[in-house]
Design a protein around this motif. Sequence first.
Motif, PDB file in Angstrom:
ATOM      1  N   ILE A 266       0.857  -1.182   0.000  1.00 28.07           N
ATOM      2  CA  ILE A 266       0.000   0.000   0.000  1.00 28.07           C
ATOM      3  C   ILE A 266       0.894   1.233   0.000  1.00 28.07           C
ATOM      4  N   GLN A 267       0.540   2.215  -0.823  1.00 28.88           N
ATOM      5  CA  GLN A 267       1.344   3.434  -0.928  1.00 28.88           C
ATOM      6  C   GLN A 267       0.542   4.627  -0.424  1.00 28.88           C
ATOM      7  N   PHE A 268       1.198   5.496   0.355  1.00 26.24           N
ATOM      8  CA  PHE A 268       0.590   6.715   0.871  1.00 26.24           C
ATOM      9  C   PHE A 268       1.343   7.914   0.306  1.00 26.24           C
ATOM     10  N   ALA A 269       0.603   8.898  -0.174  1.00 24.89           N
ATOM     11  CA  ALA A 269       1.202  10.040  -0.862  1.00 24.89           C
ATOM     12  C   ALA A 269       1.037  11.317  -0.048  1.00 24.89           C
ATOM     13  N   SER A 270       2.069  12.157  -0.093  1.00 24.25           N
ATOM     14  CA  SER A 270       2.057  13.450   0.573  1.00 24.25           C
ATOM     15  C   SER A 270       2.738  14.487  -0.318  1.00 24.25           C
TER      16      SER A 270
ATOM     17  N   GLN B 166       1.957  17.607   3.945  1.00 22.07           N
ATOM     18  CA  GLN B 166       0.514  17.391   4.058  1.00 22.07           C
ATOM     19  C   GLN B 166       0.128  16.137   3.299  1.00 22.07           C
ATOM     20  N   GLY B 167      -0.559  15.233   3.977  1.00 27.07           N
ATOM     21  CA  GLY B 167      -1.018  13.987   3.364  1.00 27.07           C
ATOM     22  C   GLY B 167      -2.467  13.725   3.709  1.00 27.07           C
ATOM     23  N   GLY B 168      -2.918  12.530   3.397  1.00 17.06           N
ATOM     24  CA  GLY B 168      -4.311  12.192   3.668  1.00 17.06           C
ATOM     25  C   GLY B 168      -4.606  11.969   5.136  1.00 17.06           C
ATOM     26  N   TYR B 169      -3.573  11.767   5.954  1.00 15.93           N
ATOM     27  CA  TYR B 169      -3.776  11.422   7.358  1.00 15.93           C
ATOM     28  C   TYR B 169      -3.085  12.380   8.321  1.00 15.93           C
ATOM     29  N   SER B 170      -2.323  13.322   7.794  1.00 14.11           N
ATOM     30  CA  SER B 170      -1.648  14.258   8.694  1.00 14.11           C
ATOM     31  C   SER B 170      -1.274  15.529   7.950  1.00 14.11           C
ATOM     32  N   ASP B 171      -1.086  16.578   8.732  1.00 18.58           N
ATOM     33  CA  ASP B 171      -0.644  17.875   8.223  1.00 18.58           C
ATOM     34  C   ASP B 171       0.351  18.383   9.256  1.00 18.58           C
TER      35      ASP B 171
ATOM     36  N   TRP C 121       1.273  11.665  14.542  1.00 18.78           N
ATOM     37  CA  TRP C 121       1.343  12.668  13.481  1.00 18.78           C
ATOM     38  C   TRP C 121       2.237  12.139  12.363  1.00 18.78           C
ATOM     39  N   ASP C 122       1.725  11.204  11.619  1.00 19.70           N
ATOM     40  CA  ASP C 122       2.534  10.528  10.618  1.00 19.70           C
ATOM     41  C   ASP C 122       1.778  10.472   9.307  1.00 19.70           C
TER      42      ASP C 122
ATOM     43  N   ALA D 238      -2.973   2.227  12.002  1.00 18.06           N
ATOM     44  CA  ALA D 238      -3.255   0.830  11.669  1.00 18.06           C
ATOM     45  C   ALA D 238      -3.852   0.768  10.278  1.00 18.06           C
ATOM     46  N   VAL D 239      -3.305  -0.102   9.456  1.00 18.13           N
ATOM     47  CA  VAL D 239      -3.816  -0.287   8.108  1.00 18.13           C
ATOM     48  C   VAL D 239      -4.141  -1.766   7.937  1.00 18.13           C
ATOM     49  N   SER D 240      -5.386  -2.072   7.624  1.00 22.93           N
ATOM     50  CA  SER D 240      -5.772  -3.467   7.423  1.00 22.93           C
ATOM     51  C   SER D 240      -6.629  -3.586   6.190  1.00 22.93           C
ATOM     52  N   GLU D 241      -6.601  -4.740   5.573  1.00 24.12           N
ATOM     53  CA  GLU D 241      -7.381  -4.951   4.361  1.00 24.12           C
ATOM     54  C   GLU D 241      -8.861  -4.811   4.645  1.00 24.12           C
ATOM     55  N   GLY D 242      -9.543  -4.151   3.731  1.00 24.99           N
ATOM     56  CA  GLY D 242     -10.987  -4.010   3.844  1.00 24.99           C
ATOM     57  C   GLY D 242     -11.421  -2.916   4.789  1.00 24.99           C
ATOM     58  N   THR D 243     -10.478  -2.183   5.352  1.00 20.98           N
ATOM     59  CA  THR D 243     -10.833  -1.105   6.274  1.00 20.98           C
ATOM     60  C   THR D 243     -10.896   0.211   5.521  1.00 20.98           C
ATOM     61  N   ALA D 244     -12.008   0.861   5.573  1.00 20.23           N
ATOM     62  CA  ALA D 244     -12.167   2.141   4.893  1.00 20.23           C
ATOM     63  C   ALA D 244     -11.482   3.231   5.703  1.00 20.23           C
ATOM     64  N   ARG D 245     -11.059   4.260   4.994  1.00 15.68           N
ATOM     65  CA  ARG D 245     -10.433   5.389   5.689  1.00 15.68           C
ATOM     66  C   ARG D 245     -11.440   6.094   6.560  1.00 15.68           C
TER      67      ARG D 245
END
Length: 268
Positions: free
Chosen positions: A75-79, A96-101, A255-256, A261-268
């Motif tokens: 899984i890739q996370f972009a900032s 700034q990313g989808g989960y932190s600023d 703040w990352d 926690a990242v698991s399959e099938g879990t929505a943001r």
Amino acid sequence: MAGTFPTARRASRAWRVATVLLGAGLLSGLASPAWSDEEAMQLLKKTSDYMAKQQTISMKFDSDIEIVTPSLQKIQFASSGEALLNRPDKLRLSRQGGYSDVELVFDGAMVTLHGKNANAYVQTPFTGAIDGLVDKLRAELAVDAPGADLLLADMFKQMSADVLDGKHIGQGVVDGVECEHLAFRGPEVDWQLWVESGSSPVPRKYVITSKMVAGAPQYTLRIKEWKAGFAAQPDAFAFRPGDAKRVEMKEAAGWDEVPPAVSEGTAR
């Protein structure tokens, strides 16, 4: 029709074959004496020397970080972010990313880590050059910024410390800029650096591959905009908390750019 692959499967199979053939060509090329360790180290030193001469630097960047799930799905996370540096002891870095600023500010006497999403910040006193600050962040505060290596006054010393092997792969193009492509191997990580060709060897892309983790996840940094040799504004490194509250360092653990926690099938 019997014996016919669905379109997606045919494309996947063709891609795998092409990848194998391309990989075989690259592997044979890596044995070529034209790709010398000495040339790679010389280019890295040239880049380091050029960067060290830049008193003030600003850049905008995109970064990608990969994680591998227990089921071996990558899984890739972009900032995206910006950095402003004034040697020897001023730095402002935001991401700034989808989960932190998050923003880091160093004014020469105080280091501030500001979690904008959390509306909170942590501070610790520090005096010294930016090189020492990066070490302190990693060793004492458990804050790691892989791209910060490119801003060190002696990036050559830091980045070549664990190098076992280096190659000048050849040329490449990053965002329309012709670059020299360097690849280095270490005991735990491999990394690649694309440096602008010519008299201004500015880093344009940086990739770190973690060999000790299953699936070999990568961290990728692409520098989109670059400026140097200008005068920074006097208040460019001032931190203004506004209504943000000061908290203990342990509270900044979340703040990352990757969610806790990242698991399959879990929505943001």
